[in-house]
Write a protein that holds these residues in place. Structure first.
Motif, PDB file in Angstrom:
ATOM      1  N   ASP A  62       0.834  -1.206   0.000  1.00 46.71           N
ATOM      2  CA  ASP A  62       0.000   0.000   0.000  1.00 46.71           C
ATOM      3  C   ASP A  62       0.871   1.259   0.000  1.00 46.71           C
ATOM      4  O   ASP A  62       0.513   2.274  -0.591  1.00 46.71           O
ATOM      5  CB  ASP A  62      -0.908  -0.027   1.239  1.00 46.71           C
ATOM      6  CG  ASP A  62      -2.059   0.953   1.101  1.00 46.71           C
ATOM      7  OD1 ASP A  62      -2.602   1.052  -0.020  1.00 46.71           O
ATOM      8  OD2 ASP A  62      -2.411   1.602   2.092  1.00 46.71           O
ATOM      9  N   ALA A  63       2.038   1.173   0.649  1.00 48.89           N
ATOM     10  CA  ALA A  63       2.930   2.341   0.689  1.00 48.89           C
ATOM     11  C   ALA A  63       3.502   2.643  -0.693  1.00 48.89           C
ATOM     12  O   ALA A  63       3.829   3.789  -0.996  1.00 48.89           O
ATOM     13  CB  ALA A  63       4.048   2.107   1.690  1.00 48.89           C
ATOM     14  N   LEU A  98       1.856   1.923  -3.615  1.00 50.88           N
ATOM     15  CA  LEU A  98       0.775   2.360  -4.513  1.00 50.88           C
ATOM     16  C   LEU A  98       0.555   3.868  -4.366  1.00 50.88           C
ATOM     17  O   LEU A  98       0.719   4.420  -3.287  1.00 50.88           O
ATOM     18  CB  LEU A  98      -0.508   1.585  -4.192  1.00 50.88           C
ATOM     19  CG  LEU A  98      -0.398   0.079  -4.444  1.00 50.88           C
ATOM     20  CD1 LEU A  98      -1.663  -0.627  -4.004  1.00 50.88           C
ATOM     21  CD2 LEU A  98      -0.110  -0.222  -5.901  1.00 50.88           C
ATOM     22  N   PRO A  99       0.172   4.537  -5.455  1.00 45.43           N
ATOM     23  CA  PRO A  99       0.139   6.011  -5.438  1.00 45.43           C
ATOM     24  C   PRO A  99      -1.037   6.621  -4.685  1.00 45.43           C
ATOM     25  O   PRO A  99      -1.116   7.834  -4.576  1.00 45.43           O
ATOM     26  CB  PRO A  99       0.064   6.356  -6.919  1.00 45.43           C
ATOM     27  CG  PRO A  99      -0.572   5.175  -7.555  1.00 45.43           C
ATOM     28  CD  PRO A  99      -0.124   3.989  -6.778  1.00 45.43           C
ATOM     29  N   GLN A 100      -1.971   5.802  -4.189  1.00 49.87           N
ATOM     30  CA  GLN A 100      -3.124   6.301  -3.414  1.00 49.87           C
ATOM     31  C   GLN A 100      -4.016   7.224  -4.226  1.00 49.87           C
ATOM     32  O   GLN A 100      -4.611   8.154  -3.701  1.00 49.87           O
ATOM     33  CB  GLN A 100      -2.662   7.007  -2.133  1.00 49.87           C
ATOM     34  CG  GLN A 100      -1.794   6.164  -1.248  1.00 49.87           C
ATOM     35  CD  GLN A 100      -2.453   4.872  -0.816  1.00 49.87           C
ATOM     36  OE1 GLN A 100      -3.638   4.841  -0.546  1.00 49.87           O
ATOM     37  NE2 GLN A 100      -1.712   3.792  -0.803  1.00 49.87           N
ATOM     38  N   GLN A 119      -6.647   6.134  -5.665  1.00 47.17           N
ATOM     39  CA  GLN A 119      -7.980   5.579  -5.358  1.00 47.17           C
ATOM     40  C   GLN A 119      -8.874   5.599  -6.594  1.00 47.17           C
ATOM     41  O   GLN A 119     -10.069   5.838  -6.497  1.00 47.17           O
ATOM     42  CB  GLN A 119      -8.661   6.331  -4.206  1.00 47.17           C
ATOM     43  CG  GLN A 119      -7.778   6.686  -3.039  1.00 47.17           C
ATOM     44  CD  GLN A 119      -7.273   5.497  -2.245  1.00 47.17           C
ATOM     45  OE1 GLN A 119      -7.609   4.348  -2.535  1.00 47.17           O
ATOM     46  NE2 GLN A 119      -6.443   5.735  -1.269  1.00 47.17           N
ATOM     47  N   PRO A 137     -11.750  -1.610  -5.550  1.00 42.91           N
ATOM     48  CA  PRO A 137     -12.375  -0.333  -5.194  1.00 42.91           C
ATOM     49  C   PRO A 137     -11.431   0.701  -4.579  1.00 42.91           C
ATOM     50  O   PRO A 137     -11.854   1.801  -4.274  1.00 42.91           O
ATOM     51  CB  PRO A 137     -13.458  -0.743  -4.184  1.00 42.91           C
ATOM     52  CG  PRO A 137     -13.022  -2.051  -3.661  1.00 42.91           C
ATOM     53  CD  PRO A 137     -12.278  -2.739  -4.760  1.00 42.91           C
ATOM     54  N   GLY A 138     -10.173   0.391  -4.429  1.00 39.05           N
ATOM     55  CA  GLY A 138      -9.241   1.381  -3.870  1.00 39.05           C
ATOM     56  C   GLY A 138      -7.857   0.783  -3.833  1.00 39.05           C
ATOM     57  O   GLY A 138      -7.657  -0.379  -4.217  1.00 39.05           O
ATOM     58  N   LYS A 140      -5.954   0.132  -1.182  1.00 42.65           N
ATOM     59  CA  LYS A 140      -5.790  -0.877  -0.125  1.00 42.65           C
ATOM     60  C   LYS A 140      -6.329  -2.242  -0.580  1.00 42.65           C
ATOM     61  O   LYS A 140      -5.624  -3.243  -0.442  1.00 42.65           O
ATOM     62  CB  LYS A 140      -6.501  -0.392   1.137  1.00 42.65           C
ATOM     63  CG  LYS A 140      -6.192  -1.158   2.396  1.00 42.65           C
ATOM     64  CD  LYS A 140      -4.878  -0.697   3.003  1.00 42.65           C
ATOM     65  CE  LYS A 140      -4.610  -1.328   4.336  1.00 42.65           C
ATOM     66  NZ  LYS A 140      -5.029  -0.483   5.454  1.00 42.65           N
ATOM     67  N   PRO A 141      -7.561  -2.310  -1.128  1.00 45.21           N
ATOM     68  CA  PRO A 141      -8.043  -3.612  -1.597  1.00 45.21           C
ATOM     69  C   PRO A 141      -7.143  -4.231  -2.666  1.00 45.21           C
ATOM     70  O   PRO A 141      -6.936  -5.453  -2.684  1.00 45.21           O
ATOM     71  CB  PRO A 141      -9.419  -3.285  -2.176  1.00 45.21           C
ATOM     72  CG  PRO A 141      -9.842  -2.037  -1.510  1.00 45.21           C
ATOM     73  CD  PRO A 141      -8.598  -1.280  -1.236  1.00 45.21           C
ATOM     74  N   GLU A 156       7.538   2.730 -12.829  1.00 42.28           N
ATOM     75  CA  GLU A 156       8.363   2.806 -11.625  1.00 42.28           C
ATOM     76  C   GLU A 156       7.693   2.038 -10.483  1.00 42.28           C
ATOM     77  O   GLU A 156       8.361   1.298  -9.752  1.00 42.28           O
ATOM     78  CB  GLU A 156       8.551   4.268 -11.250  1.00 42.28           C
ATOM     79  CG  GLU A 156       9.779   4.458 -10.399  1.00 42.28           C
ATOM     80  CD  GLU A 156       9.920   5.884  -9.909  1.00 42.28           C
ATOM     81  OE1 GLU A 156       9.552   6.806 -10.649  1.00 42.28           O
ATOM     82  OE2 GLU A 156      10.386   6.042  -8.779  1.00 42.28           O
TER      83      GLU A 156
END
Lengths: 180, 559
Positions: A31-32, A34-36, A38, A45-46, A48-49, A70
């Motif tokens: 999760d860290a 991934l660019p968030q 969302q 759906p996001g 985190k999932p 990257e």
């Protein structure tokens, strides 16, 4: 020997309870990376999932267009998997952009506000809406629900503050002898 | 007063050609007010100031036109009186050639000041004085343009041992501090006295490289005139980069400020002499920072120092210095640390200590970069005690985390390593590249963290709203049921008061009367009929029944 086994077993058992790790550290690590954004382009759906799906081995690492090449490289390094080019069905890597509401056209329907995953649109029913540019992740989820197509994506322009020094490159010029 | 004192030395350093004489032959000159001033709003470290004026407004010299954005920022002022013609994006004095928001002023030639009033800092709280300096736009004039009010803070102990004034000016070609010290030493010392009082500093050490004997003599004379034994002028050995803050502190006091710490933690604060002069102007004369001394040197016939209003285009400065015909570039700063400008039309800003005109003859293009041969020369000259070759390899391989482990951010970009590199590797370019990539990543990471928090909060909010809705609905149904139950109970309640009984009797009687009346009234067209008429009605009724019977199978059940 049996006594030793019991003591060590007890110690291990105690450690397992005492130093229990809350949550799944692998999911947090993914999760860290991934660019968030969302944006849901990965099919989840996001972010985190999607991270949970990658950790479980249900999803490929090349489904995140905003993370780009990257991001895939970083995920491949973290998980010890092979690098794969970005999967075309999930979209293409685009320069970062923010949503812009044309305030003349906006009818104040609040549909975009409900669609925004990070609550970056402010407004109320029958009142003009506007995007908080600093909070917008550029996920484009507000575009489809807009009934009057008044939202556009504006690429973020380079400014003096965000300008980056370029990678130094060798300047290949023919030597004077050759030129002569 | 200068005494024989023990000096220390910093690691490394180089001795390039200084080329300082050309621009010190003549005193500081003023420049005519240009036809147009372009004053960038963002001229210091920190947040970009907000514009306070609009196109068409008349401004006075020294009027604030940009308000500091938060505490880590500094105000900007009009350099002369005139009319604001635009607040728009103009090309900045920045290597990128990008534009930023500038206030464009058309001077009226009257050069009319605002009402100037000295600031009584002795009767003001330290916070008030700092706010005043922030609003006067005083920033570090050594080149880093860090807001001075933030540095004028005595820290935890409330006092410092030493205030260091930096007059070393180690970079080749630049002489703006040199001539300032020669000509305006008294004002510098007054500014230093203000700083010293604010910092509650014990002594003031003025460090000047020993290749500036005139400046040393002038400052000594000024110090003698001031008659303060705590102010000492110290000649330091000429070695680039002796003018780096950490390097000068090391030379003068022997204190080596460790990685990640501030000099104030060790009782020392360092300011450029130009900053002390600007502080004096702001506090004693009430004049905000609107001009500075700028050296024009390099490929010009007559190098000289000018006092320049901020916003003056660089070409207006270069023209009177007779640039040589082969000049092809303008550099802001010196040859070691300067930045190439996108053109000569960009304005002079607070960070402009030197406008260096260059050509291929003066600064020949470097021979092609070759592979690193691991000779270690760069580490020998690094004044920050770093390992430049390690940082170069990691920056080149884009392993930014590793480069940071080698303390990339302690690098002051002095250029000593690239100066001595036998392979002519533009090392500083690699460090700048790595630093800006790391900064960009940090900004991205911060944005991602914020987005994650906001997304999680939204999920939480949606969940909470759902629960609240469900609770509301449940409460509503419960209320409905209660009401029905209450109604039922009411109906079953037998006992009535006599008053109610009477009321009910009245209502019942009224209903009875209405019913009787209804029965008495008959429709006129169905009474008093003759037998023929009755037979006719019966026949019609029979036909209707027949039709209804026939239509039955064709009608749908619900019709």
């Amino acid at each position: 020997m049996a006594l030793g086994a019991i003591v060590l077993g007890g110690a291990l058992g105690y450690a397992a309870v005492r130093f229990r790790v809350e949550g799944d550290p692998l999911v947090e690590k993914i999760d860290a990376i991934l660019p968030q954004t969302q944006c849901g382009q990965c099919g989840y759906p996001g972010c985190k999932p999607y991270a949970q799906a990658i950790a479980k081995g249900e999803a490929e690492i090349n489904q995140c267009p905003p993370g780009g090449e990257e991001g895939i490289h970083k995920l491949a390094d973290l998980l010890g998997r092979e690098f794969k080019p970005l999967s075309a069905e999930h979209g293409i890597e685009k320069p970062k952009a923010v949503a812009l509401i044309d305030e003349q056209t906006c009818i104040g329907c609040t549909l975009c506000i409900q669609a925004c995953p990070v609550d970056a649109i402010v407004g109320a029913a029958k009142q003009m809406h506007t995007v908080i540019a600093g909070q917008c992740t550029g996920c484009e989820l507000c575009l489809p629900p807009c009934p009057v197509n008044c939202i556009s994506m504006e690429p973020i322009a380079e400014s003096v503050e965000s300008w980056k020094w370029k990678y130094p490159v060798f300047k290949l010029t023919p030597s004077r002898k050759e030129a002569a | 007063m200068s005494a024989l004192r023990k000096l220390f030395r910093f690691h490394g350093g180089v001795k390039p050609d200084y080329h300082k004489h050309a621009s010190t032959r003549q005193p500081i000159a003023g420049t005519p007010i240009p036809a147009e001033l372009v004053i960038p709003l963002h001229q210091s470290i920190g947040g970009p100031p907000r514009p306070l004026v609009q196109a068409g407004e008349r401004v006075l010299k020294g009027q604030r036109i940009g308000d500091a954005d938060g505490n880590v920022s500094s105000a900007v002022h009009a350099s002369t009186s005139g009319t604001v013609t635009a607040v728009e994006m103009r090309r900045m004095p920045h290597t990128s050639g990008l534009s930023a928001l500038c206030v464009v002023i058309k001077p009226d030639g009257r050069d009319e000041w605002i009402a100037r009033q000295s600031f009584d800092f002795r009767n003001a709280s330290p916070t008030e004085t700092r706010d005043y300096l922030r609003d006067a736009g005083v920033v570090g004039l050594g080149g880093a343009v860090f807001p001075s009010h933030l540095k004028l803070n005595a820290g935890k102990q409330g006092r410092l041992d030493t205030l260091v004034l930096n007059g070393a000016e180690c970079e080749p070609f630049i002489t703006c501090d040199d001539v300032l010290m020669r000509e305006r030493g008294e004002a510098i010392l007054k500014g230093a006295a203000i700083m010293r009082e604010m910092l509650a500093a014990g002594r003031v050490l003025i460090g000047i490289e020993d290749n500036k004997p005139e400046a040393i003599a002038a400052m000594m004379a000024a110090a003698r005139a001031a008659g303060d034994d705590a102010i000492q002028v110290v000649a330091v050995p000429t070695r680039y980069p002796a003018g780096g803050a950490k390097q000068l502190i090391r030379v003068l006091t022997g204190i080596e400020v460790p990685h990640g710490e501030r000099s104030t933690d060790y009782g020392v604060q360092c300011f450029n002499v130009g900053t002390a002069y600007a502080t004096h102007d702001a506090i004693a004369l009430g004049q905000p920072l609107i001009s500075r001394i700028v050296t024009v040197a390099g490929n010009v016939g007559q190098a000289r120092n000018y006092e320049v209003l901020f916003g003056t285009p660089m070409r207006d400065l270069i023209a009177p210095c007779a640039p040589l015909p082969d000049s092809d570039r303008v550099i802001m700063g010196g040859p070691m640390m300067g930045f190439r400008m996108p053109g000569d039309d960009v304005p002079v800003v607070k960070a402009t200590n030197c406008v260096l005109v260059g050509s291929d003859a003066l600064f020949p293009p470097p021979p092609p970069e070759m592979s690193c041969i691991r000779c270690g020369e760069c580490a020998k000259v690094c004044p920050s005690d770093l390992q430049p070759f390690e940082m170069y390899w990691f920056a080149r391989a884009r392993l930014f985390g590793k480069a940071q482990e080698y303390h990339l951010f302690d690098c002051i970009e002095c250029g000593c390593c690239a100066y001595v590199c036998p392979s002519r590797i533009p090392l500083v370019d690699y460090y700048r590249f790595a630093k800006s990539e790391i900064w960009a990543r940090e900004v991205e990471k911060e944005a991602a963290d914020q987005a994650r928090d906001r997304y999680e909060f939204r999920l939480l909010r949606e969940e909470r709203e759902k629960q609240e809705k469900a609770a509301k609905l449940a409460a509503k149904t419960a209320a409905g049921r209660e009401k029905a139950a209450a109604a039922l109970a009411e109906a079953e309640k037998p006992a009535r008061t006599p008053e109610e009984e009477a009321k009910h009797a009245l209502i019942a009687a009224a209903l009875e009367r209405a019913k009787a009346q209804k029965e008495r009234a008959h429709p006129e067209n169905t009474s008093n009929l003759s037998p023929e008429q009755q037979a006719e009605i019966a026949a019609i009724e029979a036909r209707r029944a027949e039709i209804r019977e026939q239509a039955k199978p064709h009608l749908r059940a619900d019709d």
